[in-house]
Each structure stands twice: as structure tokens, then as C-alpha cells.
Design a protein around this motif. Structure first.
Motif, PDB file in Angstrom:
ATOM      1  N   PHE A  72      98.203 -11.104 -43.211  1.00 55.98           N
ATOM      2  CA  PHE A  72      97.412  -9.868 -43.293  1.00 55.98           C
ATOM      3  C   PHE A  72      96.352  -9.980 -44.386  1.00 55.98           C
ATOM      4  O   PHE A  72      95.186  -9.601 -44.188  1.00 55.98           O
ATOM      5  CB  PHE A  72      98.337  -8.685 -43.570  1.00 55.98           C
ATOM      6  CG  PHE A  72      97.616  -7.389 -43.789  1.00 55.98           C
ATOM      7  CD1 PHE A  72      97.132  -6.648 -42.721  1.00 55.98           C
ATOM      8  CD2 PHE A  72      97.411  -6.898 -45.078  1.00 55.98           C
ATOM      9  CE1 PHE A  72      96.458  -5.458 -42.921  1.00 55.98           C
ATOM     10  CE2 PHE A  72      96.739  -5.706 -45.284  1.00 55.98           C
ATOM     11  CZ  PHE A  72      96.267  -4.986 -44.209  1.00 55.98           C
ATOM     12  N   SER A 114      99.128  -9.328 -51.020  1.00 55.04           N
ATOM     13  CA  SER A 114      99.606  -8.777 -49.749  1.00 55.04           C
ATOM     14  C   SER A 114     100.999  -9.289 -49.422  1.00 55.04           C
ATOM     15  O   SER A 114     101.862  -8.545 -48.959  1.00 55.04           O
ATOM     16  CB  SER A 114      98.642  -9.134 -48.618  1.00 55.04           C
ATOM     17  OG  SER A 114      97.381  -8.538 -48.821  1.00 55.04           O
ATOM     18  N   PHE A 118     104.354  -6.801 -49.094  1.00 54.75           N
ATOM     19  CA  PHE A 118     105.137  -6.716 -47.864  1.00 54.75           C
ATOM     20  C   PHE A 118     106.626  -6.964 -48.114  1.00 54.75           C
ATOM     21  O   PHE A 118     107.440  -6.849 -47.188  1.00 54.75           O
ATOM     22  CB  PHE A 118     104.603  -7.702 -46.824  1.00 54.75           C
ATOM     23  CG  PHE A 118     103.518  -7.128 -45.957  1.00 54.75           C
ATOM     24  CD1 PHE A 118     102.304  -6.733 -46.505  1.00 54.75           C
ATOM     25  CD2 PHE A 118     103.697  -6.970 -44.595  1.00 54.75           C
ATOM     26  CE1 PHE A 118     101.295  -6.201 -45.721  1.00 54.75           C
ATOM     27  CE2 PHE A 118     102.697  -6.438 -43.787  1.00 54.75           C
ATOM     28  CZ  PHE A 118     101.490  -6.043 -44.354  1.00 54.75           C
ATOM     29  N   PRO A 170      99.402  -0.097 -43.296  1.00 54.26           N
ATOM     30  CA  PRO A 170     100.557  -1.010 -43.283  1.00 54.26           C
ATOM     31  C   PRO A 170     101.523  -0.764 -44.435  1.00 54.26           C
ATOM     32  O   PRO A 170     102.741  -0.847 -44.243  1.00 54.26           O
ATOM     33  CB  PRO A 170      99.914  -2.398 -43.396  1.00 54.26           C
ATOM     34  CG  PRO A 170      98.523  -2.215 -42.928  1.00 54.26           C
ATOM     35  CD  PRO A 170      98.139  -0.837 -43.335  1.00 54.26           C
ATOM     36  N   VAL A 173     103.559   2.298 -43.634  1.00 53.80           N
ATOM     37  CA  VAL A 173     104.554   1.957 -42.608  1.00 53.80           C
ATOM     38  C   VAL A 173     105.729   1.223 -43.249  1.00 53.80           C
ATOM     39  O   VAL A 173     106.901   1.474 -42.923  1.00 53.80           O
ATOM     40  CB  VAL A 173     103.920   1.099 -41.493  1.00 53.80           C
ATOM     41  CG1 VAL A 173     104.993   0.549 -40.564  1.00 53.80           C
ATOM     42  CG2 VAL A 173     102.918   1.931 -40.699  1.00 53.80           C
ATOM     43  N   LEU A 174     105.435   0.330 -44.191  1.00 54.78           N
ATOM     44  CA  LEU A 174     106.487  -0.374 -44.908  1.00 54.78           C
ATOM     45  C   LEU A 174     107.330   0.600 -45.731  1.00 54.78           C
ATOM     46  O   LEU A 174     108.547   0.434 -45.859  1.00 54.78           O
ATOM     47  CB  LEU A 174     105.881  -1.435 -45.829  1.00 54.78           C
ATOM     48  CG  LEU A 174     105.328  -2.685 -45.150  1.00 54.78           C
ATOM     49  CD1 LEU A 174     104.590  -3.543 -46.154  1.00 54.78           C
ATOM     50  CD2 LEU A 174     106.449  -3.483 -44.504  1.00 54.78           C
TER      51      LEU A 174
END
Length: 199
Positions: A72, A114, A118, A170, A173-174
Motif C-alpha cells: 500500500f 505503512s 498495518f 484503510p 478499517v484496520l
């Protein structure tokens, strides 16, 4: 790279040193699953059997999340950021000639950042296992978390709204996924405690 700027090397050994730095970063990314495995081998003997059972697949999931984050950062976040900063100008009289180390630095920084971001679900997993974080706490502080995510996105991305949204979604969402992870951990811990009481 955009046609509006050129990448220039300002040091005699600049390209050689950048080659070494890129190799080191790539080496870390490729070796990340192995490094996790070695770290897990060090931690595992100190865990109870029940904790080992609940931690199956942790290396695979952590490695997968890290690799998704790296992809990403490299394929989506870095191009947007580079295009923005490369085309940004306070005056038409100023031409952007970007130093090689600056160009590589922004790519590696965004890519690694990133990858680390994550890992949020795994961080939440361990904090929940330690009893330091609960799904109720995360649900009650959704608004605060969303504001923090927007601030982080504004810091690591260009000043345009599209890039901030691209990064924020993102991560949010995580965060929601992390709530589910925390809830599952808490449920399993409660079941284990009830089983102990009954026995």
C-alpha cells in the motif's frame, strides 16, 4: 517520475550508498517473517499452553499485514505523495531538482510507515491479551481514534483531501477490525476463566 522535476545525485558515492540503503530496506522487508519467527521462538517458552494455543498463526497474520502495508505504501501512497511534492511550487521561476537521497528517503519512509501501521490489529491483540485494552474502550473512543487517524494522515500525506482520505480509510478499517480482534480475545479469556471456575 513526473516530468516536472529531475532526480539528481549530488555526492560522489551517492548512487552507491543509495543502492546499499535500498538493499538494506528490501532485505528487512523480505526477512520480516523470519525475524518475527525468531522473536516468537524467544517469547514462546515463557507462555502458558493456553496462550500458545490462542497465538497460532500469529507469524503468518503479522507478516501478511506487514506485506499488505508495504505494498500500500509503495504502490499507492508513495506515488501520490511524490507527484504532489514534485509538482508543488511557490513560483514558476523555481525548478524542482530533487536530490536522490531525498527521493529514496520519502519512498522508504512511507513504505515502512505503512507496513508498521498495518500491524495495528496485532498490537491490539497483544494489548487485549494483557488486559490493557478492551473492545468497549475502543468503541467508546471511535471519534477520538478517527480524529487521530486524520491527523496522522495529514502529517504523512500531501495537503490534498483525496490523499488524506486514501490513507485514512484503510487505517480506519484496520481500527474497526482491531475492535473485532479485541472482542474475540476478551470472549476467549472470559470462557477460559469460567472453565477454570467450574473445574
Amino acid at each position: 517520475t513526473p516530468k516536472s522535476f529531475e532526480i539528481v545525485n549530488l555526492q560522489m558515492m551517492g548512487q552507491f550508498v543509495m543502492h546499499l540503503k535500498i538493499s538494506a530496506v528490501l532485505g528487512f522487508i523480505v526477512a520480516f517473517p523470519y525475524l518475527l519467527w525468531e522473536a516468537w521462538r524467544f517469547i514462546e517458552p515463557g507462555l502458558y499452553e493456553e496462550e500458545r494455543k490462542y497465538s497460532k498463526g500469529i507469524i503468518f497474520i503479522s507478516s501478511l499485514l506487514f506485506m499488505i502495508g508495504v505494498c500500500f505504501g509503495y504502490f499507492i501512497l508513495s506515488p501520490f505523495s511524490i507527484n504532489f511534492f514534485a509538482t508543488y511550487s511557490v513560483s514558476e521561476a523555481i525548478q524542482n531538482n530533487i536530490a536522490l537521497d531525498s527521493y529514496i528517503s520519502i519512498i522508504t519512509t512511507l513504505t515502512m510507515a505503512s507496513g508498521i501501521m498495518f500491524e495495528l490489529p496485532m498490537v491490539v491483540y497483544f494489548l487485549s491479551r494483557l488486559g490493557l485494552l478492551t473492545p468497549d474502550f475502543m468503541r467508546n473512543h471511535r471519534r477520538h481514534a478517527f480524529m487521530i487517524i486524520l491527523i496522522i494522515s495529514a502529517i504523512i500525506t500531501p495537503a490534498d483531501v483525496f490523499s488524506q482520505v486514501l490513507v485514512s480509510l484503510p487505517i480506519y478499517v484496520l481500527y474497526e477490525l482491531s475492535i473485532l480482534v479485541s472482542a474475540r480475545v476478551v470472549r476467549k479469556m472470559q470462557r477460559a476463566e469460567k472453565a477454570l471456575v467450574k473445574s
